[in-house]
Design a protein around this motif. Sequence first.
Motif, mmCIF file in Angstrom:
data_model
loop_
_atom_site.group_PDB
_atom_site.id
_atom_site.type_symbol
_atom_site.label_atom_id
_atom_site.label_comp_id
_atom_site.label_asym_id
_atom_site.label_seq_id
_atom_site.Cartn_x
_atom_site.Cartn_y
_atom_site.Cartn_z
ATOM 1 N N ALA A 1 0.913 -0.991 -0.077
ATOM 2 C CA ALA A 1 -0.131 0.251 -0.008
ATOM 3 C C ALA A 1 0.881 1.172 -0.042
ATOM 4 N N PRO A 2 0.660 2.019 -1.086
ATOM 5 C CA PRO A 2 1.468 3.348 -0.918
ATOM 6 C C PRO A 2 1.289 4.226 0.385
ATOM 7 N N ALA A 3 2.049 5.123 0.692
ATOM 8 C CA ALA A 3 1.882 6.167 1.713
ATOM 9 C C ALA A 3 0.596 6.872 1.358
ATOM 10 N N GLY A 4 -0.230 6.826 2.477
ATOM 11 C CA GLY A 4 -1.412 7.776 2.299
ATOM 12 C C GLY A 4 -2.564 6.849 1.762
ATOM 13 N N VAL A 5 -2.176 5.716 1.383
ATOM 14 C CA VAL A 5 -3.488 5.022 0.861
ATOM 15 C C VAL A 5 -4.164 3.969 1.811
ATOM 16 N N GLU A 6 -5.445 3.885 1.938
ATOM 17 C CA GLU A 6 -5.984 3.072 2.873
ATOM 18 C C GLU A 6 -6.627 1.958 2.018
ATOM 19 N N ILE A 7 -6.249 0.678 1.969
ATOM 20 C CA ILE A 7 -6.963 -0.540 1.349
ATOM 21 C C ILE A 7 -7.953 -1.052 2.320
ATOM 22 N N MET A 8 -9.280 -0.886 2.023
ATOM 23 C CA MET A 8 -10.369 -1.366 2.794
ATOM 24 C C MET A 8 -10.787 -2.649 2.314
ATOM 25 N N SER A 9 -11.129 -3.129 1.032
ATOM 26 C CA SER A 9 -11.695 -4.266 0.629
ATOM 27 C C SER A 9 -11.332 -4.890 -0.477
ATOM 28 N N TYR B 1 -6.887 -14.477 -0.191
ATOM 29 C CA TYR B 1 -6.404 -13.341 0.134
ATOM 30 C C TYR B 1 -5.832 -13.048 1.233
ATOM 31 N N THR B 2 -4.940 -12.518 1.735
ATOM 32 C CA THR B 2 -4.555 -11.952 2.921
ATOM 33 C C THR B 2 -4.172 -10.553 3.075
ATOM 34 N N ALA B 3 -3.975 -9.980 4.246
ATOM 35 C CA ALA B 3 -3.390 -8.620 4.517
ATOM 36 C C ALA B 3 -2.615 -8.441 5.709
ATOM 37 N N ASP B 4 -1.716 -7.838 5.430
ATOM 38 C CA ASP B 4 -0.528 -7.372 6.406
ATOM 39 C C ASP B 4 -0.869 -6.158 7.119
ATOM 40 N N GLY C 1 -3.792 -1.369 12.998
ATOM 41 C CA GLY C 1 -4.855 -2.246 11.911
ATOM 42 C C GLY C 1 -4.921 -1.683 10.437
ATOM 43 N N LYS C 2 -3.808 -0.696 10.095
ATOM 44 C CA LYS C 2 -3.771 -0.219 8.766
ATOM 45 C C LYS C 2 -2.874 -1.242 7.815
ATOM 46 N N VAL C 3 -3.789 -1.316 6.772
ATOM 47 C CA VAL C 3 -3.142 -2.544 5.649
ATOM 48 C C VAL C 3 -1.728 -2.043 5.077
ATOM 49 N N LYS C 4 -0.937 -2.710 5.373
ATOM 50 C CA LYS C 4 0.487 -2.350 4.824
ATOM 51 C C LYS C 4 0.726 -2.973 3.403
ATOM 52 N N SER C 5 0.260 -4.258 3.267
ATOM 53 C CA SER C 5 0.351 -4.921 1.901
ATOM 54 C C SER C 5 -0.749 -5.977 1.750
ATOM 55 N N ILE C 6 -1.243 -6.393 0.656
ATOM 56 C CA ILE C 6 -2.044 -7.456 0.327
ATOM 57 C C ILE C 6 -1.524 -8.574 -0.450
ATOM 58 N N THR C 7 -1.737 -9.788 -0.353
ATOM 59 C CA THR C 7 -1.226 -10.703 -1.006
ATOM 60 C C THR C 7 -2.417 -11.867 -1.654
ATOM 61 N N PHE C 8 -2.311 -12.195 -3.028
ATOM 62 C CA PHE C 8 -3.078 -13.048 -3.375
ATOM 63 C C PHE C 8 -2.209 -14.429 -3.656
ATOM 64 N N THR D 1 -8.821 -7.031 -7.957
ATOM 65 C CA THR D 1 -9.609 -5.863 -7.897
ATOM 66 C C THR D 1 -9.811 -5.646 -6.251
ATOM 67 N N PHE D 2 -9.299 -4.218 -5.921
ATOM 68 C CA PHE D 2 -9.619 -3.976 -4.566
ATOM 69 C C PHE D 2 -10.271 -2.254 -4.472
#
Length: 214
Positions: A64-72, A81-84, A89-96, A112-113
């Motif tokens: 996740a780039p700085a300032g971006v909040e990944i929600m779903s 799908y997993t989220a680090d 509790g803010k998402v740092k990265s997502i993995t498929f 897609t997210f």
Amino acid sequence: MKKTLKKISKVILPTVLGLFLFSSVASAHVTVVPNTSTTGAWETYTVKVPVEKEIATTKVTLKAPAGVEIMSYQPVPGWNYTADKDASGKVKSITFEATGAGILPGQFQQFTFVAKNPDQATAIAWDAYQYYKDGSIVEWTGDESAKTPHAITQIIAGTATDDHHDDQAATKETSKKEVAKTADTTKSNSLPLILSILSVILSLVALVGAFRKK
């Protein structure tokens, strides 16, 4: 003539093959769209992951780039799908990660997210990591001139108020067009009626004139 054709073919064929090879390599990049979005918007992003090797891709991680909040995210059959997340509790990265064969050579897969954009205008970089079945990893983290560049989304200034004003303007413009269209339709529909009335009047005048002559 034959010598000239041979010379031309020696120059053109390598050029064409080079362009084909370049386009093939360029199209194999991991990309994120849209390329442009607005500040503070809830945007739907799509990661496109092609396979550039002769072996399958089995996992993809996107930071996740700085300032971006990944929600779903949108579930993809055959992928987990997993989220680090950080301590807040803010998402740092997502993995498929594939549960089956993964993305085979000659194929691509889209993930897609939904994420909230930064509140300030900026350029956000999507660092991606592509994992292959043989254990190799391609890091899409370089700049635009790198062999493995990350995708960039330009976040430009935009507010909900501006969008509201634009919608109002569009609505007013549509209303004006509808009114004009209705007026034109009324005029066109009234014309036959007017002609019919005139025809009846002329017929009556002619009939009265005929009676007077008698």
